[in-house]
Design a protein around this motif. Structure first.
Motif, PDB file in Angstrom:
ATOM      1  N   UNK A  24      43.974  61.679  37.466  1.00  0.00           N
ATOM      2  CA  UNK A  24      44.183  60.242  37.698  1.00  0.00           C
ATOM      3  C   UNK A  24      44.581  59.530  36.409  1.00  0.00           C
ATOM      4  N   UNK A  25      43.848  59.830  35.328  1.00  0.00           N
ATOM      5  CA  UNK A  25      44.139  59.162  34.045  1.00  0.00           C
ATOM      6  C   UNK A  25      45.503  59.590  33.498  1.00  0.00           C
ATOM      7  N   UNK A  26      45.854  60.871  33.682  1.00  0.00           N
ATOM      8  CA  UNK A  26      47.144  61.360  33.170  1.00  0.00           C
ATOM      9  C   UNK A  26      48.322  60.805  33.974  1.00  0.00           C
ATOM     10  N   UNK A  27      48.059  60.379  35.212  1.00  0.00           N
ATOM     11  CA  UNK A  27      49.119  59.687  35.972  1.00  0.00           C
ATOM     12  C   UNK A  27      49.416  58.338  35.334  1.00  0.00           C
ATOM     13  N   UNK A  61      42.199  55.741  28.838  1.00  0.00           N
ATOM     14  CA  UNK A  61      41.842  54.403  29.310  1.00  0.00           C
ATOM     15  C   UNK A  61      42.162  53.332  28.270  1.00  0.00           C
ATOM     16  N   UNK A  62      41.940  53.681  26.996  1.00  0.00           N
ATOM     17  CA  UNK A  62      42.232  52.739  25.905  1.00  0.00           C
ATOM     18  C   UNK A  62      43.719  52.424  25.847  1.00  0.00           C
ATOM     19  N   UNK A 328      35.232  45.621  31.909  1.00  0.00           N
ATOM     20  CA  UNK A 328      35.435  46.644  32.940  1.00  0.00           C
ATOM     21  C   UNK A 328      35.392  45.988  34.319  1.00  0.00           C
ATOM     22  N   UNK A 329      36.354  46.319  35.166  1.00  0.00           N
ATOM     23  CA  UNK A 329      36.354  45.813  36.536  1.00  0.00           C
ATOM     24  C   UNK A 329      35.270  46.528  37.335  1.00  0.00           C
ATOM     25  N   UNK A 330      34.731  45.863  38.351  1.00  0.00           N
ATOM     26  CA  UNK A 330      33.630  46.450  39.130  1.00  0.00           C
ATOM     27  C   UNK A 330      34.016  47.763  39.802  1.00  0.00           C
ATOM     28  N   UNK A 331      35.321  47.998  40.009  1.00  0.00           N
ATOM     29  CA  UNK A 331      35.764  49.272  40.585  1.00  0.00           C
ATOM     30  C   UNK A 331      35.857  50.385  39.539  1.00  0.00           C
ATOM     31  N   UNK A 332      35.534  50.062  38.280  1.00  0.00           N
ATOM     32  CA  UNK A 332      35.496  51.079  37.235  1.00  0.00           C
ATOM     33  C   UNK A 332      36.692  51.086  36.306  1.00  0.00           C
ATOM     34  N   UNK A 333      37.713  50.288  36.596  1.00  0.00           N
ATOM     35  CA  UNK A 333      38.907  50.285  35.744  1.00  0.00           C
ATOM     36  C   UNK A 333      38.614  49.570  34.434  1.00  0.00           C
ATOM     37  N   UNK A 334      38.934  50.227  33.320  1.00  0.00           N
ATOM     38  CA  UNK A 334      38.731  49.616  32.001  1.00  0.00           C
ATOM     39  C   UNK A 334      39.860  48.619  31.750  1.00  0.00           C
ATOM     40  N   UNK A 362      31.777  41.883  31.418  1.00  0.00           N
ATOM     41  CA  UNK A 362      31.992  41.809  29.970  1.00  0.00           C
ATOM     42  C   UNK A 362      30.753  42.425  29.322  1.00  0.00           C
ATOM     43  N   UNK A 363      30.943  43.577  28.702  1.00  0.00           N
ATOM     44  CA  UNK A 363      29.814  44.406  28.257  1.00  0.00           C
ATOM     45  C   UNK A 363      29.613  44.270  26.754  1.00  0.00           C
TER      46      UNK A 363
END
Length: 387
Positions: A24-27, A61-62, A328-334, A362-363
């Motif tokens: 998923x991340x490599x896409x 993700x960064x 971070x979005x609640x669905x996990x997306x950074x 906001x963490x």
């Protein structure tokens, strides 16, 4: 310098496992799915795949959150122009890319002693400086990948660290601490990218500084550091053509100055220092909310975004020390990668456009803190798009 062109069976199997586990991340960041990019991670972390997966995920993700995977980094000029455009005081950050060595590695020149951290740190917010360093590093990686495709061999970056004028007076500890933190961050995000480090014009006193840096360098990197003597110009020309290097570094490349386009640092003028009066984002103290983040823990502030295209804005100060901050979005997306930030000199503020509706966290993370809690004063706004 040994190159890898043929992959072993172990390499191929490990690379396929990384591709599968991070599909998923490599896409999102497909440029990292080639063999040599994944091999760098395997070599950098001793083929420990369970360790590599979360670390590589963080890098991907960064890059995605900062949209650096969408920037055109196809030439040294484009990398240099992009980096120089991100910061109003960029000329005071020493360094730059000059070209390629005889094997195709990217060559970066770092006149480290020309930095003046005491006048540099009050200039920009910490996040801007860190993102700028990440952007230049990703630009370098993009150039390396392009040459790897062309030459079909694993390459890296050659650093020329020019220590001309070094004295122990330069070891201002707040600046040293931040510099060491920067090295750690870049090593974590871009492992096994160093091909060679040449240290030139280093007086004997430089050993004091090197003793601080050496322990935090990756094992592979420690073996790649070479201190050159008085014949450093000849040594450099054995691996880098003279027409690549500017006159100041023993080359024949023509330019209006002996340094060419390499940034040579210096003391930052006071007028470039942060001034709250000139910042429209600086809120009055009445608008700030206090938050305490205990050591070894984190706190999050959650806001709801109802309309796509809304702007999420933040401003904060940490009373002392540093805090890791991310969105971070609640669905996990950074949406904003975690960066260790101090506001000792300049407060933090920024914004992002919310393409996704829903909750945004906001963490404020102080898990790296062993003893002390961190006191935050912040303001967060969600501004709906104009109709």
């Amino acid at each position: 310098m040994a190159h890898v062109s043929a992959l072993s069976e172990k390499d191929k199997q490990s690379i396929e496992e990384l591709r599968s586990r991070l599909s998923d991340e490599l896409k999102e960041v497909p440029s990292y799915s080639d063999d040599y990019s994944l091999l760098r991670w395997l070599i950098g972390w001793d083929y420990k795949i369970d360790l590599i997966v979360p670390k590589l995920k963080r890098t991907l993700n960064t890059l995605s959150a900062l949209k650096l995977n969408q920037v055109d980094f196809s030439s040294i000029e484009k990398v240099t122009d992009y980096v120089n455009s991100t910061c109003n005081a960029m000329e005071y950050y020493p360094g730059g890319l000059v070209g390629y060595d005889k094997e195709g590695n990217v060559v970066s020149i770092q006149p480290l002693t020309k930095a003046d951290p005491k006048s540099l740190l009050p200039t920009n917010r910490m996040s801007l400086s860190l993102i700028n360093r990440i952007a230049e590093s990703e630009g370098v990686m993009s150039l390396i990948r392009a040459n790897e495709r062309r030459l079909n061999k694993k390459l890296g970056v050659v650093l020329i660290c020019d220590m001309d004028g070094f004295s122990t007076d330069m070891l201002w500890m707040p600046g040293v601490k931040l510099y060491l933190g920067l090295i750690r961050m870049l090593q974590d995000l871009f492992p096994d990218s160093i091909r060679k480090i040449y240290v030139i014009r280093a007086p004997s006193a430089v050993q004091v500084a090197y003793n601080m840096v050496h322990p935090i360098l990756a094992k592979q990197t420690q073996q790649k550091v070479e201190f050159l003597g008085s014949d450093w110009k000849e040594k450099l020309q054995e691996v880098i053509s003279p027409d690549v290097l500017f006159e100041h570094w023993g080359g024949t490349r023509s330019a209006p100055t002996p340094f060419g386009h390499i940034r040579m640092g210096g003391k930052v003028p006071k007028e470039l220092h942060y001034n709250a009066k000139n910042n429209p984002e600086e809120p009055t103290s009445k608008l700030l909310t206090a938050l305490s983040v205990p050591a070894r823990s984190s706190q999050k502030v959650t806001v709801k975004v109802d309309k796509a295209g809304s702007h999420l804005k933040w401003f904060f100060r940490v009373t002392s020390g540093d805090i890791s901050f991310s969105v971070v979005h609640s669905e996990g997306k950074v949406m904003r990668p975690a960066l260790r930030l101090t506001t000792e000199w300049v407060p933090e503020w920024d914004e992002l456009t919310c393409d996704l509706v829903g909750e945004y966290h906001l963490v404020f993370d102080n898990t790296h803190g062993k003893l002390w809690s961190k006191e935050i004063k912040y303001r967060i706004q969600v501004i709906a798009p104009k109709a």
